[in-house]
Motif scaffolding. Structure first.
Motif, PDB file in Angstrom:
ATOM      1  N   GLU A   7       0.821  -1.199   0.000  1.00 59.27           N
ATOM      2  CA  GLU A   7       0.000   0.000   0.000  1.00 59.27           C
ATOM      3  C   GLU A   7       0.865   1.263   0.000  1.00 59.27           C
ATOM      4  O   GLU A   7       1.889   1.335   0.658  1.00 59.27           O
ATOM      5  N   THR A  28       0.476   1.902   5.029  1.00 57.90           N
ATOM      6  CA  THR A  28       0.894   0.546   4.660  1.00 57.90           C
ATOM      7  C   THR A  28       0.561  -0.431   5.769  1.00 57.90           C
ATOM      8  O   THR A  28       0.816  -0.155   6.943  1.00 57.90           O
ATOM      9  N   THR A  29      -0.022  -1.561   5.417  1.00 58.30           N
ATOM     10  CA  THR A  29      -0.307  -2.592   6.410  1.00 58.30           C
ATOM     11  C   THR A  29       0.999  -3.215   6.895  1.00 58.30           C
ATOM     12  O   THR A  29       2.031  -3.107   6.233  1.00 58.30           O
ATOM     13  N   PRO A  30       0.992  -3.861   8.076  1.00 57.88           N
ATOM     14  CA  PRO A  30       2.226  -4.444   8.614  1.00 57.88           C
ATOM     15  C   PRO A  30       2.902  -5.380   7.634  1.00 57.88           C
ATOM     16  O   PRO A  30       2.256  -6.197   6.971  1.00 57.88           O
ATOM     17  N   ASP A  32       4.840  -8.365   7.325  1.00 55.03           N
ATOM     18  CA  ASP A  32       5.190  -9.563   8.078  1.00 55.03           C
ATOM     19  C   ASP A  32       5.942 -10.545   7.177  1.00 55.03           C
ATOM     20  O   ASP A  32       5.996 -10.392   5.958  1.00 55.03           O
ATOM     21  N   HIS A  54       6.260   0.522  12.227  1.00 60.14           N
ATOM     22  CA  HIS A  54       6.849  -0.321  11.177  1.00 60.14           C
ATOM     23  C   HIS A  54       8.312  -0.623  11.482  1.00 60.14           C
ATOM     24  O   HIS A  54       8.761  -1.766  11.355  1.00 60.14           O
TER      25      HIS A  54
END
Length: 212
Positions: A7, A28-30, A32, A54
Motif C-alpha cells: 500500500e 501501509t499494512t504491517p 510480516d 513499522h
C-alpha cells in the motif's frame, strides 16, 4: 530480483534470499514474514513513508538492520540508528548496491518548508524517486516505480517525469491518496508515457510482485 508493491509507497525487494524494505509508512499494512532483511531505506521524513511502528516490527524480526535515509529522517526518528545518505552516494549492503539521487522533496505549497528527499537506484535496475521527480542522470533505468498521486503531484508533471526517464518498465506507487477512478485515470496516463519510450507499464495492486 523481485519487487513487491505494498500500500501507498512501500516496496519490498528480494534478491538471492535477501530483502530490502523501502518507505514503510502509515498507509501501509504491517510487513510480516520478511526474511533475511538486510536494509531499510527511507526516502524522507513524512509519516506516509515511515512510522516507528513499522520500524519496531521490522527491527524486532531483524535486529541491527541498517536504516539508510537523509538527515531529516535521522532528526525525526529519534532513538533509531540512521545511516545518513546524500545524493551522489553509493552503498553496498549484502547483495544490494544502492545509489542515491535527488535531494529535495517536490514542492507542496510555498507555505510549507521543503524537506530532504533521496531517490534510490537498486542494483542498477529499479529506480524509485521518493516524493520527487529527480531524474537519475546517466542511468538507463530498467524499472521505474513512479508516483501517481500526492498533494504535490500534477499528473502532467508525473507524465513528463516518466517521459524523461524512459524506463523499460514502470509501475505506479504513492497511490493511497487517490480514489479508484482517479487511480485508474492516472495509471492510464503513465502507461501512455511509458509506452512513448518503448517501455511496458504494469498495474500493480498492493501485494503484487514483478520479477526484474
Amino acid at each position: 530480483m523481485r519487487v513487491t508493491k505494498f500500500e501507498h509507497a512501500a516496496l519490498r525487494i528480494d534478491h538471492v534470499g535477501q530483502t530490502i524494505v523501502v518507505d514503510p509508512g502509515m498507509f501501509t499494512t504491517p510487513l510480516d514474514d520478511v526474511q533475511q532483511l538486510v536494509a531499510i531505506v527511507i526516502t524522507h521524513e513524512h509519516p506516509d513513508h515511515w512510522t516507528s511502528a513499522h520500524l519496531d516490527r521490522l527491527l524486532r524480526a531483524a535486529p541491527g538492520t541498517p536504516i539508510y535515509a537523509p538527515a531529516g529522517v535521522a532528526a525525526a526518528a529519534e532513538g533509531y540508528e540512521i545511516t545518513v545518505v546524500e545524493p551522489g552516494e553509493s552503498v553496498t549492503v549484502g547483495e544490494f548496491a544502492l545509489r542515491f539521487f535527488g535531494g529535495e522533496h517536490a514542492v507542496i505549497h510555498s507555505s510549507m518548508p521543503l524537506v530532504q528527499n533521496v531517490g534510490v537506484l537498486i542494483n542498477e535496475q529499479l529506480y524509485y524517486p521518493g516524493d520527487s521527480y529527480a531524474i537519475p542522470e546517466g542511468v538507463a533505468v530498467d524499472t521505474l516505480a513512479a508516483p501517481i498521486g500526492a498533494p504535490w503531484l500534477k499528473i502532467g508533471e508525473a507524465m513528463d517525469f516518466v517521459l524523461a526517464v524512459a524506463p523499460e518498465r514502470a509501475f505506479g506507487t504513492h497511490d493511497m491518496t487517490l480514489s479508484t477512478i482517479g487511480r485508474n485515470m492516472h495509471q492510464q496516463r503513465l502507461q501512455w508515457a511509458t509506452e512513448q519510450g518503448g517501455g511496458r507499464y504494469f498495474d500493480l495492486q498492493a501485494g503484487d510482485a514483478l520479477d526484474l
